[in-house]
Enzyme design. Sequence first.
Site, PDB file in Angstrom:
ATOM      1  N   LYS A  47      13.161   0.447 -14.635  1.00  0.00           N
ATOM      2  CA  LYS A  47      14.268   1.355 -14.298  1.00  0.00           C
ATOM      3  C   LYS A  47      14.831   2.027 -15.547  1.00  0.00           C
ATOM      4  O   LYS A  47      15.278   3.171 -15.509  1.00  0.00           O
ATOM      5  CB  LYS A  47      15.384   0.596 -13.566  1.00  0.00           C
ATOM      6  CG  LYS A  47      15.304   0.692 -12.066  1.00  0.00           C
ATOM      7  CD  LYS A  47      14.323  -0.238 -11.416  1.00  0.00           C
ATOM      8  CE  LYS A  47      12.941   0.241 -11.175  1.00  0.00           C
ATOM      9  NZ  LYS A  47      12.032  -0.753 -10.607  1.00  0.00           N
ATOM     10  N   GLY A  60       1.145   0.923  -3.940  1.00  0.00           N
ATOM     11  CA  GLY A  60       2.331   0.242  -3.401  1.00  0.00           C
ATOM     12  C   GLY A  60       3.536   0.551  -4.260  1.00  0.00           C
ATOM     13  O   GLY A  60       3.606   1.600  -4.918  1.00  0.00           O
ATOM     14  N   VAL A  61       4.493  -0.387  -4.256  1.00  0.00           N
ATOM     15  CA  VAL A  61       5.756  -0.145  -4.964  1.00  0.00           C
ATOM     16  C   VAL A  61       5.530  -0.026  -6.477  1.00  0.00           C
ATOM     17  O   VAL A  61       5.988   0.923  -7.115  1.00  0.00           O
ATOM     18  CB  VAL A  61       6.767  -1.283  -4.684  1.00  0.00           C
ATOM     19  CG1 VAL A  61       8.133  -0.908  -5.188  1.00  0.00           C
ATOM     20  CG2 VAL A  61       6.827  -1.585  -3.216  1.00  0.00           C
ATOM     21  N   ILE A  62       4.797  -1.006  -7.054  1.00  0.00           N
ATOM     22  CA  ILE A  62       4.578  -0.965  -8.504  1.00  0.00           C
ATOM     23  C   ILE A  62       3.781   0.287  -8.868  1.00  0.00           C
ATOM     24  O   ILE A  62       4.133   1.024  -9.788  1.00  0.00           O
ATOM     25  CB  ILE A  62       3.851  -2.243  -8.986  1.00  0.00           C
ATOM     26  CG1 ILE A  62       4.759  -3.449  -8.783  1.00  0.00           C
ATOM     27  CG2 ILE A  62       3.419  -2.115 -10.453  1.00  0.00           C
ATOM     28  CD1 ILE A  62       4.218  -4.770  -9.302  1.00  0.00           C
ATOM     29  N   GLU A  92      -5.669   4.373  -3.318  1.00  0.00           N
ATOM     30  CA  GLU A  92      -5.076   3.444  -2.347  1.00  0.00           C
ATOM     31  C   GLU A  92      -6.086   3.210  -1.224  1.00  0.00           C
ATOM     32  O   GLU A  92      -6.684   4.151  -0.716  1.00  0.00           O
ATOM     33  CB  GLU A  92      -3.772   4.050  -1.802  1.00  0.00           C
ATOM     34  CG  GLU A  92      -3.195   3.377  -0.583  1.00  0.00           C
ATOM     35  CD  GLU A  92      -2.898   1.888  -0.763  1.00  0.00           C
ATOM     36  OE1 GLU A  92      -2.210   1.507  -1.715  1.00  0.00           O
ATOM     37  OE2 GLU A  92      -3.410   1.097   0.069  1.00  0.00           O
ATOM     38  N   GLY A 107      -0.763  -5.995  -5.624  1.00  0.00           N
ATOM     39  CA  GLY A 107      -0.021  -7.116  -5.066  1.00  0.00           C
ATOM     40  C   GLY A 107       0.159  -8.238  -6.071  1.00  0.00           C
ATOM     41  O   GLY A 107      -0.414  -8.207  -7.161  1.00  0.00           O
ATOM     42  N   ASP A 142       9.758 -15.648  -5.446  1.00  0.00           N
ATOM     43  CA  ASP A 142       8.377 -15.241  -5.158  1.00  0.00           C
ATOM     44  C   ASP A 142       7.434 -16.419  -4.907  1.00  0.00           C
ATOM     45  O   ASP A 142       6.396 -16.256  -4.257  1.00  0.00           O
ATOM     46  CB  ASP A 142       7.801 -14.423  -6.330  1.00  0.00           C
ATOM     47  CG  ASP A 142       8.401 -13.027  -6.417  1.00  0.00           C
ATOM     48  OD1 ASP A 142       9.349 -12.743  -5.668  1.00  0.00           O
ATOM     49  OD2 ASP A 142       7.918 -12.227  -7.238  1.00  0.00           O
ATOM     50  N   ALA A 162      13.534  -9.343  -6.130  1.00  0.00           N
ATOM     51  CA  ALA A 162      14.513 -10.065  -6.940  1.00  0.00           C
ATOM     52  C   ALA A 162      15.764 -10.406  -6.130  1.00  0.00           C
ATOM     53  O   ALA A 162      16.295 -11.522  -6.227  1.00  0.00           O
ATOM     54  CB  ALA A 162      14.892  -9.216  -8.153  1.00  0.00           C
ATOM     55  N   HIS A 168      34.424  11.306   0.971  1.00  0.00           N
ATOM     56  CA  HIS A 168      33.896  12.665   1.006  1.00  0.00           C
ATOM     57  C   HIS A 168      34.234  13.376  -0.307  1.00  0.00           C
ATOM     58  O   HIS A 168      35.368  13.275  -0.764  1.00  0.00           O
ATOM     59  CB  HIS A 168      34.504  13.435   2.173  1.00  0.00           C
ATOM     60  CG  HIS A 168      34.064  14.866   2.221  1.00  0.00           C
ATOM     61  ND1 HIS A 168      32.812  15.226   2.657  1.00  0.00           N
ATOM     62  CD2 HIS A 168      34.702  16.004   1.849  1.00  0.00           C
ATOM     63  CE1 HIS A 168      32.694  16.541   2.569  1.00  0.00           C
ATOM     64  NE2 HIS A 168      33.832  17.042   2.078  1.00  0.00           N
TER      65      HIS A 168
HETATM   66  P1  NAI Z   1       2.271  -3.880  -2.911  1.00  0.00           P
HETATM   67  O1  NAI Z   1       1.870  -4.915  -1.940  1.00  0.00           O
HETATM   68  O2  NAI Z   1       3.566  -3.202  -2.792  1.00  0.00           O
HETATM   69  O3  NAI Z   1       1.159  -2.726  -2.964  1.00  0.00           O
HETATM   70  C1  NAI Z   1      -0.178  -2.970  -3.259  1.00  0.00           C
HETATM   71  C2  NAI Z   1      -0.983  -1.801  -2.726  1.00  0.00           C
HETATM   72  O4  NAI Z   1      -2.307  -1.913  -3.209  1.00  0.00           O
HETATM   73  C3  NAI Z   1      -1.069  -1.763  -1.212  1.00  0.00           C
HETATM   74  O5  NAI Z   1      -0.731  -0.475  -0.766  1.00  0.00           O
HETATM   75  C4  NAI Z   1      -2.530  -2.099  -0.936  1.00  0.00           C
HETATM   76  O6  NAI Z   1      -3.040  -1.480   0.211  1.00  0.00           O
HETATM   77  C5  NAI Z   1      -3.210  -1.578  -2.178  1.00  0.00           C
HETATM   78  N1  NAI Z   1      -4.482  -2.206  -2.490  1.00  0.00           N
HETATM   79  C6  NAI Z   1      -4.795  -3.521  -2.413  1.00  0.00           C
HETATM   80  N2  NAI Z   1      -6.056  -3.729  -2.833  1.00  0.00           N
HETATM   81  C7  NAI Z   1      -6.542  -2.517  -3.206  1.00  0.00           C
HETATM   82  C8  NAI Z   1      -7.796  -2.065  -3.743  1.00  0.00           C
HETATM   83  N3  NAI Z   1      -8.770  -2.910  -4.003  1.00  0.00           N
HETATM   84  N4  NAI Z   1      -7.945  -0.741  -3.997  1.00  0.00           N
HETATM   85  C9  NAI Z   1      -6.928   0.134  -3.747  1.00  0.00           C
HETATM   86  N5  NAI Z   1      -5.752  -0.244  -3.247  1.00  0.00           N
HETATM   87  C10 NAI Z   1      -5.551  -1.543  -2.983  1.00  0.00           C
HETATM   88  O7  NAI Z   1       2.104  -4.607  -4.338  1.00  0.00           O
HETATM   89  P2  NAI Z   1       2.601  -4.167  -5.765  1.00  0.00           P
HETATM   90  O8  NAI Z   1       2.895  -2.703  -5.814  1.00  0.00           O
HETATM   91  O9  NAI Z   1       1.596  -4.716  -6.705  1.00  0.00           O
HETATM   92  O10 NAI Z   1       3.970  -4.937  -5.905  1.00  0.00           O
HETATM   93  C11 NAI Z   1       3.992  -6.373  -5.855  1.00  0.00           C
HETATM   94  C12 NAI Z   1       5.298  -6.890  -5.336  1.00  0.00           C
HETATM   95  O11 NAI Z   1       6.346  -6.617  -6.235  1.00  0.00           O
HETATM   96  C13 NAI Z   1       5.645  -6.279  -4.006  1.00  0.00           C
HETATM   97  O12 NAI Z   1       5.902  -7.306  -3.079  1.00  0.00           O
HETATM   98  C14 NAI Z   1       6.864  -5.475  -4.283  1.00  0.00           C
HETATM   99  O13 NAI Z   1       7.792  -5.517  -3.214  1.00  0.00           O
HETATM  100  C15 NAI Z   1       7.449  -6.100  -5.537  1.00  0.00           C
HETATM  101  N6  NAI Z   1       8.090  -5.057  -6.323  1.00  0.00           N
HETATM  102  C16 NAI Z   1       9.250  -4.515  -5.894  1.00  0.00           C
HETATM  103  C17 NAI Z   1       9.840  -3.488  -6.571  1.00  0.00           C
HETATM  104  C18 NAI Z   1      11.093  -2.890  -6.039  1.00  0.00           C
HETATM  105  O14 NAI Z   1      11.745  -3.513  -5.220  1.00  0.00           O
HETATM  106  N7  NAI Z   1      11.456  -1.678  -6.435  1.00  0.00           N
HETATM  107  C19 NAI Z   1       9.254  -2.933  -7.790  1.00  0.00           C
HETATM  108  C20 NAI Z   1       8.027  -3.551  -8.128  1.00  0.00           C
HETATM  109  C21 NAI Z   1       7.482  -4.572  -7.425  1.00  0.00           C
END
Ligand code: NAI
Length: 451
Positions: free
Chosen positions: A48, A180-182, A201, A264, A304, A312, A437
Site C-alpha cells: 500500500k 488474483g488479489v496479489i 490467469e 495463492g 492464515d 489480515a 454530505h
Molecule cells: P488468489 O487466490 O487471490 O489468486 C490466485 C489466482 O491465480 C487465481 O485467480 C487463480 O485462478 C490463478 N491461478 C492459479 N494457478 C494458476 C496458474 N497455474 N496459471 C495462471 N493462473 C493461476 O491468490 P493470491 O493473489 O496469490 O493471494 C493470496 C492470498 O492473499 C489471497 O487469499 C488474498 O485474499 C490474500 N491477499 C489479500 C490482499 C488484500 O486483502 N488486499 C492483498 C494480497 C493478498
Amino acid sequence: MCDLIIIGGGPAGYVAAERAGHKGLSVILFEKKVIGGVCLNEGCIPTKTMLYSAKTYENALHGDKYGVYGENIRFDYGKIVARKNKIVRKLVAGVESKMKLNHVNVISGEAMIQSQNSDGIKVTCNDESYFGANLLVCTGSEAFIPPIPGLEQTDDIILTNREILQLKEQPASLVIIGGGVIGMEFASLYNSLDTKVTVIEMLPEILGSNDFEISAMLRDIYSKKGIEFYLEAKVVKVEGNKVIFEKDGKTETIEGEKILISVGRRAVTKGFGLENLNVEMFRGGIKVDERMRTNIPNVFAAGDVTGFSLLAHTASREGEVVVNNLTGRADKMRYDAIPGVVYTNPEVAAVGETEESAKLKRIEYKVVKLPMAYAGRFVAENEGGNGVCKVLIGEKFGEVIGVHMLGNPASEIIYGACMAIEQEMTLTELQEVVFPHPTVSEIFKETIFAF
Ligand code: NAI
C-alpha cells in the site's frame, strides 16, 4: 507457567497478544523473523505504501484534468522503496511498543512445540524451555509455488510477493502468473510506474471470487491503461525469462524481465512441532471450530494457518475471539461480513454475497446497481472516472446481504456495509441512517434508495 503462548507475531498473533496482555493474561509471543508478520513486512503495508507513491505519480501526470500543470514529472524508484522500508520500520516499532505497553514477553527466535503434560504445553526456543496453560498457533501462510517446470530455477527472475518488494531497480517488463488479489495489486503498481505488465490467469476472469461484472470492469480499465491480459490461459513451462502457456489450443510465449508468481498461498503447519500435539488438520490448514479451538482443548489457531479467509483483518478478529474465550466471553467467529479490498486504482471493495455466490447457495435476492457518479463527491474528485456500486438484499426479509464497489475510496467506505450485514439491517433501517454530505459513501445510500 504463563497463561498463553503464541507462536507467530503477525496480525493474528500480535493482536491476540495485545488484547490478552491488556486483559491481564501473562503472554509469551514467539517470532522468528520480524514482528508484524507477512502483512506488515512483506504484504499489506509495503504494497500500500508503494501503491500510494504510484498513485501520486499518476495523479501528478494527469493533473491537467483538474487544471493543475507540472513539468518534468518523474519518480525515483529507489526513493519509493526507501520510503516503503521506512514506513515498515516505523510500524514495526509501533507494534513492538504496544507489546511492551501490554506486558507481552516477545521472544525472538524459532519456537518448537515439544509436548503437553501436567506443566502445560512445553515450547522450546533458543535452548530455553517455556510452559503455557494455553497455546495459540498463528504461523501464517507462504506463497504457493505450483509444480510448473522451470519455476524451480534459482536465478532472480522468478519472484513472489516477498522478493518483488525487495527489488532495488524497477523491471522494464513483468509477467504475472495469477490474476488474483496479489497479482492485480502488483499489476496496478508497476503499470502506474510504466513497467510493461502482462497478466496470465487460468480462469475466465481475474479476481476469482469477486463480483464477476466488477472484475471485468477493472480488467477493462487496466487494458486501456496498457496491461495485457491472457485469460483461460494455462502456463505449462518457464524457461529463463520466458513464460510458455496454452490458450485456445495454441502455445504462446511471453517474455518478462521478471516473473511474479501469485497463484495463492498455503498455510504454514510444518517445522514447529505441531505434530507433537496431534492437532487435527482440514484442507491443508489447522482445523478449528467457531471459537478457534482445535481438537486439543487448550490449543487454538488463528489467521492464515487455518487455511481459509487469508486476510489480515480476519486473522486479527480470530485472535480476538480466542482471547475473549480465554477471558470468559463466549465469542464466536462469523465470516459473512468480512470485507475484501483490492487496492488497485480504482479500488475494489466488497462484503457479503456476490450474485454468483447467492445463486450457488440458492439465496433469493434483489439487486440494484448504480454508477459511482451518483455521488457528487465522486464526480468532483474523479474526472472522467468510472465506477459502480452494487447492493444485494435478501428477497424475504429485505436485509443487506452483499455490497460491491469499484471506485475510490471504496476501501474506506465498505466498513459501513460490513456493519449493515453484521447487524442484519434492512433497507428501511438503512434508509434512516444519515450519511455525511458530500461524500463518496453516499453512493451506498443512493443505491439503497433505488430499490
Ligand atoms: P488468489 O487466490 O487471490 O489468486 C490466485 C489466482 O491465480 C487465481 O485467480 C487463480 O485462478 C490463478 N491461478 C492459479 N494457478 C494458476 C496458474 N497455474 N496459471 C495462471 N493462473 C493461476 O491468490 P493470491 O493473489 O496469490 O493471494 C493470496 C492470498 O492473499 C489471497 O487469499 C488474498 O485474499 C490474500 N491477499 C489479500 C490482499 C488484500 O486483502 N488486499 C492483498 C494480497 C493478498
